[in-house]
Design an enzyme around this catalytic site. Structure first.
Site, short mmCIF file in Angstrom:
data_model
loop_
_atom_site.label_atom_id
_atom_site.label_comp_id
_atom_site.label_asym_id
_atom_site.label_seq_id
_atom_site.Cartn_x
_atom_site.Cartn_y
_atom_site.Cartn_z
N ASP A 13 19.88 30.40 8.94
CA ASP A 13 19.68 31.72 8.31
C ASP A 13 18.41 31.76 7.48
OD1 ASP A 13 22.33 32.55 9.25
OD2 ASP A 13 23.10 31.29 7.64
N LYS A 16 14.17 32.48 10.85
CA LYS A 16 13.39 31.97 11.98
C LYS A 16 13.01 33.07 12.96
CE LYS A 16 16.70 29.10 12.99
NZ LYS A 16 17.55 29.33 11.81
N GLY A 40 22.62 34.10 14.92
CA GLY A 40 22.03 35.44 15.01
C GLY A 40 20.66 35.50 14.37
N HIS A 41 19.74 36.22 14.98
CA HIS A 41 18.41 36.44 14.43
C HIS A 41 18.22 37.95 14.22
CE1 HIS A 41 16.81 32.46 16.35
NE2 HIS A 41 17.61 32.27 15.33
N GLN A 222 20.23 27.62 14.42
CA GLN A 222 20.81 26.83 13.35
C GLN A 222 19.70 26.08 12.58
OE1 GLN A 222 22.58 26.21 16.56
NE2 GLN A 222 24.16 27.68 16.16
#
Length: 444
Positions: A13, A16, A40-41, A222
């Site tokens: 988180d 990225k 999730g991004h 991650q």
């Protein structure tokens, strides 16, 4: 350098996705090489928010996205994400997205195994319950299904039988409902015509791209401290999250990976269980969470918040071969009277400068914190290093000294251009001319 690997340098988180999105403007290809839709991004582009889980972040810019063999792919989740993107005006076609033939499939049975395993643990790990870990277990156990299996419907049922015989025996032993082979096979055969057009030899694509001088960004999910080997085991994910995973998870030689850019917030967060030495509660923790929007992209779970841990960050940089850092969310610290950084640990009365391997020792660690003055002015949206408050630059330069890695980027807001670029990770001659701030020079 034509290639850059982007890895999370903390517990995930870190932002990225927006760093990859920024790099994608200069790149030709963006590759996902590990994890699944448990990661999730979030990208904010011209006020529009895109939440991606499986799709490489570069697709928002229209760049070729590749999903490597190291990813655990839930076909239902992928198709739902493709449909969401289409509703937002981005059409995902085989010209924009390609998936490795040998990518492991995540099936409904894996989600059920994930949930049952979590219930059985005396102390839950805090997984996202998306079935990623059990899918990797099947991959290593040589009974998993892969994307290429969808192209052989006459054999798909036989392979599914092997997988379900294994899991249904376990379910029966626990007195739980078993899974129907016919239902799952039917669903896979329905999805196959939509998935198979994206199937390609990704390793060959990457070899051709390298030979022709194309720029590729490898987008890790991650982070280092969630790596199955190098993270805070057992509170980790089930894949290789360090930069080396880009080689095995995409099918490219390690010598071709290029630069490794680590992404770290200027503070720290963690989701789920596990050690977090610099975690803070009370007003400071709540303020970091609310200002930073620290809630899971996929799950909505509130993230645990704390101060930046440079011991963890330094160790993460070493095991992942990180060449430079992108520091994110500097603006979240606006208005704090004091900012703290963890510069060491105390273990049983002795100061140490590394993270122990055992969870028992990690739980006994005490963070040694160093105080820095906060700043009154707003950094949000600033795009020049010289315009930052002196206290903010002092913090950045202290992080460089403690970690021993130069900072190449600093983000100051959610928009893709809210960034200060000190040195672009793509090391062209023009890029090298961009000023790189070294703490030692500042001290002089």
């Amino acid at each position: 350098m034509t290639n850059v690997v982007v890895v999370g340098a903390q517990w995930g988180d870190e932002g990225k996705g927006r760093i990859v999105d920024w790099l994608a403007e200069k790149a030709d290809i963006v590759v996902r090489y590990n994890g699944g839709h448990n990661a999730g991004h979030t990208l904010v582009v011209n006020g529009q928010t895109y939440k991606l889980a499986l799709l490489p972040s570069g697709v928002v810019r229209g760049k070729l996205g590749l999903i490597g063999n190291g990813v655990a792919l839930d076909p239902e989740a992928l198709l739902a994400e493709i449909d969401r993107m289409a509703a937002m005006g981005i059409r995902i076609t085989p010209e924009l997205l390609q998936i490795a033939e040998t990518t492991t499939l995540v099936l409904p049975v894996h989600r059920a195994v994930d949930a049952a395993q979590e219930r059985l643990r005396a102390k839950p790990i805090g997984t996202t319950l998306r079935g990623i870990g059990p899918a990797y277990e099947d991959k290593v156990g040589r009974r998993g299904l892969r994307v290429c299996d969808l192209a052989e419907p006459e054999l798909l049922g036989l392979k599914l039988d092997v997988l379900l015989e294994h899991h249904n025996a376990w379910f029966r032993g626990l007195g739980l409902d078993t899974f129907s082979r016919d239902q799952m096979l039917g669903d896979l055969l329905v999805m196959a015509p939509r998935i198979l057009p994206f199937m390609r030899r990704v390793w060959e694509q990457l070899d051709n791209a390298y030979s022709s001088g194309k720029r590729t960004v490898f987008e890790g999910s991650q982070a280092v401290m969630l790596d199955v080997d190098w993270g805070s085991y057992p509170y980790v994910t089930s894949s290789t999250t360090i930069a080396a995973g880009a080689a095995s998870g995409a099918g490219i030689a390690p010598s071709r990976l290029g630069q490794v850019l680590g992404v770290s917030k200027v503070y720290a967060t963690r989701v789920g269980e596990g050690p977090f030495m610099s975690e803070v509660g009370g007003t400071s923790g709540d303020t970091l969470r609310q200002r930073g929007g620290e809630y899971g992209v996929n799950t909505g779970r509130p993230r645990r918040c704390g101060w930046l841990d440079t011991v963890q960050l330094r160790q993460g940089c070493k095991v992942s071969g990180i060449n430079s850092l992108a520091l994110t969310k500097l603006d979240v610290l606006d208005g704090f009277e004091s900012v703290y950084v963890c510069v060491g640990y105390e273990l049983d009365g002795k100061r140490i400068d590394y993270m122990p391997s055992t969870n028992a020792e990690q739980q006994r660690l005490q963070a040694i914190l160093k105080r820095f003055d906060g700043w009154d002015g707003a950094t949000r949206g600033i795009r020049s290093y010289d315009e930052l408050p002196g206290q903010a630059t002092a913090l950045i330069e202290a992080i460089q000294r403690e970690v021993g890695i130069p900072v190449s980027m600093v983000t100051t807001g959610p928009e893709r251009d809210d960034a200060i670029v000190l040195r672009c990770p793509f090391a062209d001659a023009d890029d090298m001319a961009i000023r790189l701030v070294h703490a030692s020079k500042r001290e002089d």
